[in-house]
Design a protein around this motif. Structure first.
Motif, PDB file in Angstrom:
ATOM      1  N   VAL A 115      27.864  80.906  29.501  1.00  0.00           N
ATOM      2  CA  VAL A 115      26.947  80.199  30.398  1.00  0.00           C
ATOM      3  C   VAL A 115      27.577  80.205  31.798  1.00  0.00           C
ATOM      4  CG1 VAL A 115      26.030  78.647  28.621  1.00  0.00           C
ATOM      5  CG2 VAL A 115      27.983  77.925  29.990  1.00  0.00           C
ATOM      6  N   ARG A 116      26.730  79.888  32.769  1.00  0.00           N
ATOM      7  CA  ARG A 116      27.225  79.712  34.140  1.00  0.00           C
ATOM      8  C   ARG A 116      26.835  78.288  34.543  1.00  0.00           C
ATOM      9  NH1 ARG A 116      24.700  82.838  39.350  1.00  0.00           N
ATOM     10  NH2 ARG A 116      26.021  81.904  40.956  1.00  0.00           N
ATOM     11  N   LEU A 117      27.775  77.536  35.078  1.00  0.00           N
ATOM     12  CA  LEU A 117      27.495  76.136  35.374  1.00  0.00           C
ATOM     13  C   LEU A 117      27.266  75.909  36.868  1.00  0.00           C
ATOM     14  CD1 LEU A 117      30.067  74.295  33.069  1.00  0.00           C
ATOM     15  CD2 LEU A 117      27.655  74.843  32.623  1.00  0.00           C
ATOM     16  N   ALA A 118      26.358  74.971  37.165  1.00  0.00           N
ATOM     17  CA  ALA A 118      26.175  74.512  38.534  1.00  0.00           C
ATOM     18  C   ALA A 118      27.426  73.744  38.961  1.00  0.00           C
ATOM     19  CB  ALA A 118      24.940  73.611  38.612  1.00  0.00           C
ATOM     20  N   THR A 119      27.564  73.537  40.250  1.00  0.00           N
ATOM     21  CA  THR A 119      28.753  72.824  40.735  1.00  0.00           C
ATOM     22  C   THR A 119      28.629  71.316  40.537  1.00  0.00           C
ATOM     23  OG1 THR A 119      27.790  72.757  42.940  1.00  0.00           O
ATOM     24  CG2 THR A 119      29.301  74.579  42.447  1.00  0.00           C
ATOM     25  N   GLU A 120      27.395  70.834  40.365  1.00  0.00           N
ATOM     26  CA  GLU A 120      27.173  69.392  40.281  1.00  0.00           C
ATOM     27  C   GLU A 120      26.374  69.071  39.007  1.00  0.00           C
ATOM     28  OE1 GLU A 120      26.530  66.864  44.073  1.00  0.00           O
ATOM     29  OE2 GLU A 120      24.532  67.329  43.323  1.00  0.00           O
ATOM     30  N   HIS A 121      26.791  68.010  38.313  1.00  0.00           N
ATOM     31  CA  HIS A 121      26.097  67.557  37.107  1.00  0.00           C
ATOM     32  C   HIS A 121      25.741  66.089  37.284  1.00  0.00           C
ATOM     33  CE1 HIS A 121      26.946  71.429  35.243  1.00  0.00           C
ATOM     34  NE2 HIS A 121      27.994  71.377  36.069  1.00  0.00           N
ATOM     35  N   ASP A 132      19.098  76.483  37.972  1.00  0.00           N
ATOM     36  CA  ASP A 132      18.192  77.400  37.277  1.00  0.00           C
ATOM     37  C   ASP A 132      17.738  76.865  35.922  1.00  0.00           C
ATOM     38  OD1 ASP A 132      18.329  79.499  39.216  1.00  0.00           O
ATOM     39  OD2 ASP A 132      20.327  79.977  38.460  1.00  0.00           O
ATOM     40  N   ALA A 133      18.502  75.943  35.336  1.00  0.00           N
ATOM     41  CA  ALA A 133      18.164  75.419  34.016  1.00  0.00           C
ATOM     42  C   ALA A 133      18.906  74.093  33.831  1.00  0.00           C
ATOM     43  CB  ALA A 133      18.564  76.403  32.911  1.00  0.00           C
ATOM     44  N   ALA A 134      18.373  73.243  32.951  1.00  0.00           N
ATOM     45  CA  ALA A 134      18.986  71.924  32.761  1.00  0.00           C
ATOM     46  C   ALA A 134      19.124  71.590  31.277  1.00  0.00           C
ATOM     47  CB  ALA A 134      18.158  70.853  33.463  1.00  0.00           C
ATOM     48  N   PHE A 135      20.238  70.952  30.963  1.00  0.00           N
ATOM     49  CA  PHE A 135      20.577  70.511  29.600  1.00  0.00           C
ATOM     50  C   PHE A 135      20.579  68.987  29.648  1.00  0.00           C
ATOM     51  CE2 PHE A 135      23.184  71.653  25.694  1.00  0.00           C
ATOM     52  CZ  PHE A 135      23.376  70.358  25.249  1.00  0.00           C
ATOM     53  N   LEU A 136      19.592  68.362  28.994  1.00  0.00           N
ATOM     54  CA  LEU A 136      19.447  66.916  29.080  1.00  0.00           C
ATOM     55  C   LEU A 136      19.874  66.242  27.772  1.00  0.00           C
ATOM     56  CD1 LEU A 136      16.852  68.261  30.809  1.00  0.00           C
ATOM     57  CD2 LEU A 136      16.523  65.852  31.310  1.00  0.00           C
ATOM     58  N   ARG A 174      31.974  73.616  29.815  1.00  0.00           N
ATOM     59  CA  ARG A 174      33.027  74.336  30.565  1.00  0.00           C
ATOM     60  C   ARG A 174      33.698  75.380  29.679  1.00  0.00           C
ATOM     61  NH1 ARG A 174      34.688  69.281  33.407  1.00  0.00           N
ATOM     62  NH2 ARG A 174      36.121  68.956  31.683  1.00  0.00           N
ATOM     63  N   SER A 175      33.933  75.029  28.412  1.00  0.00           N
ATOM     64  CA  SER A 175      34.536  75.998  27.485  1.00  0.00           C
ATOM     65  C   SER A 175      33.644  77.220  27.323  1.00  0.00           C
ATOM     66  CB  SER A 175      34.758  75.353  26.111  1.00  0.00           C
ATOM     67  OG  SER A 175      35.716  74.338  26.196  1.00  0.00           O
ATOM     68  N   LEU A 176      32.341  76.973  27.187  1.00  0.00           N
ATOM     69  CA  LEU A 176      31.404  78.089  27.045  1.00  0.00           C
ATOM     70  C   LEU A 176      31.359  78.927  28.325  1.00  0.00           C
ATOM     71  CD1 LEU A 176      28.614  76.164  25.138  1.00  0.00           C
ATOM     72  CD2 LEU A 176      29.845  78.164  24.270  1.00  0.00           C
ATOM     73  N   ALA A 177      31.476  78.261  29.460  1.00  0.00           N
ATOM     74  CA  ALA A 177      31.495  79.000  30.731  1.00  0.00           C
ATOM     75  C   ALA A 177      32.752  79.866  30.829  1.00  0.00           C
ATOM     76  CB  ALA A 177      31.419  78.017  31.896  1.00  0.00           C
ATOM     77  N   ASP A 188      19.281  86.267  31.761  1.00  0.00           N
ATOM     78  CA  ASP A 188      20.341  85.925  30.810  1.00  0.00           C
ATOM     79  C   ASP A 188      20.922  84.558  31.156  1.00  0.00           C
ATOM     80  OD1 ASP A 188      22.631  85.784  29.279  1.00  0.00           O
ATOM     81  OD2 ASP A 188      23.072  87.924  29.478  1.00  0.00           O
ATOM     82  N   LEU A 189      21.119  83.733  30.146  1.00  0.00           N
ATOM     83  CA  LEU A 189      21.677  82.397  30.377  1.00  0.00           C
ATOM     84  C   LEU A 189      23.031  82.461  31.098  1.00  0.00           C
ATOM     85  CD1 LEU A 189      21.222  79.365  29.859  1.00  0.00           C
ATOM     86  CD2 LEU A 189      22.416  79.640  27.683  1.00  0.00           C
ATOM     87  N   ALA A 190      23.777  83.517  30.817  1.00  0.00           N
ATOM     88  CA  ALA A 190      25.103  83.650  31.427  1.00  0.00           C
ATOM     89  C   ALA A 190      25.017  83.863  32.939  1.00  0.00           C
ATOM     90  CB  ALA A 190      25.847  84.821  30.780  1.00  0.00           C
TER      91      ALA A 190
END
Lengths: 223, 86
Positions: A180-186, A216-220, A172-175, A88-90
């Motif tokens: 979604v779950r976000l990594a600590t670094e972008h 685990d996944a990337a948004f480019l 961040r709003s979606l998280a 799951d993306l979350a």
């Protein structure tokens, strides 16, 4: 006296350098003239209506016409890597990567005296020969602490609203909604760079770095 | 140029097992084909405003959500999808 051909070409890093309209240099005189006339016509209407959408549509179509190849594009690489999204993306750690030259205002990848957006245009050849730097942006960085510089597009847009090329606040709003779950670094880099260096060395190194950080996944985002 | 750079980074990430979704503008849709970029959402926006116009947070959010759906739903390599504004 400047000819029309010289005038339209001057938008491409010339006397009228303007990354919003540099595509005029790729057009014939006739197509560029028609494009400019259409833009002015819609701009004139917008004076009365206040609606810039028609101007925007003309500009988008002009960009598509200028940059699209005349023939259907052909595949230029071997293979098509594809990693399925597991689970799951979350529950997966997602990271954002933008090619829009975004960085934290106190962490300029070109040093504390790095060039301004306008100054960067004169450095385009150096950018295209060099290797890109990966700017690291903590997940909780507010938009006000971000800026952008890029010699290939008008990064003043991103300076006005960084979400146009770096939608971390939306993620961040979606998280916060648990979607979604976000990594600590972008991350961000300047996409105007040496493709040879990027393909052979830099991109594989970045990929290993992110894998080691359990991304685990990337948004480019391209610019 | 930038779209090609993103395509190369996306391919490198997929090669180490990290699934990606990339957002392009229409003017460079052809780059997604040339580089067989794994999953691409193509927006009808101007260069430099890939996610949406300045201040248009509704459109920007729609694009982000559409890209995430593509990340989840794409079933094969080099999937290119146009963003349709709602």
């Amino acid at each position: 006296m400047m000819t029309f051909g010289e005038f339209r070409r001057s938008f491409y890093y010339g006397d009228h350098a303007d990354m919003q309209f540099k595509y005029l240099a790729r057009m014939s005189d006739e197509v560029a003239a028609d494009t400019m006339a259409a833009l002015l016509q819609q701009l004139g209407a917008a004076f009365d209506t206040g609606d810039l959408e028609a101007v925007r549509r003309v500009a988008v179509e002009a960009q598509v016409r200028a940059y699209s190849p005349p023939e259907p594009p052909e595949v230029e690489v071997d293979g098509a890597p594809f990693a399925p999204l597991a689970g799951d993306l979350a529950d997966r750690r997602l990271t954002l990567i933008s090619a829009g030259g975004v960085f934290c205002v106190d962490d300029d990848p070109m040093g504390p005296d790095g060039p301004t957006q306008q100054e960067s245009l004169s450095l385009i050849k150096e950018f295209l020969r060099g290797a890109p730097t990966l700017s690291r942006i903590p997940v909780d960085t507010p938009a006000q602490r971000l800026t952008a510089r890029h010699p290939g597009y008008d990064a003043r847009t991103a300076q006005r609203d960084v979400a146009t090329v770096f939608p971390l606040a939306h993620l961040r709003s979606l998280a916060a909604e648990g979607r979604v779950r976000l990594a600590t670094e972008h991350y961000a880099f300047t996409g105007a760079t040496s493709h040879v260096r990027l393909r052979k060395d830099v991109a594989p190194r970045w990929a290993e770095h992110m894998a080691a950080r359990e991304v685990d996944a990337a948004f480019l985002v391209a610019t | 140029m930038c779209h090609g750079s993103v395509g190369l980074v996306a391919r490198a990430l997929e090669a180490v097992g990290i699934p990606t979704v990339s957002v392009f503008v229409r003017a460079f849709r052809h780059t997604a084909v040339q580089l067989q970029v794994p999953r691409v959402l193509v927006t009808p926006h101007l260069m430099g405003r890939t996610i949406g116009p300045v201040g248009d947070h509704v459109r920007q959010r729609q694009v982000v959500e559409a890209a995430l759906r593509l990340l989840v739903e794409a079933a094969q390599p080099a999937t290119i999808q146009g963003f349709v504004p709602s």
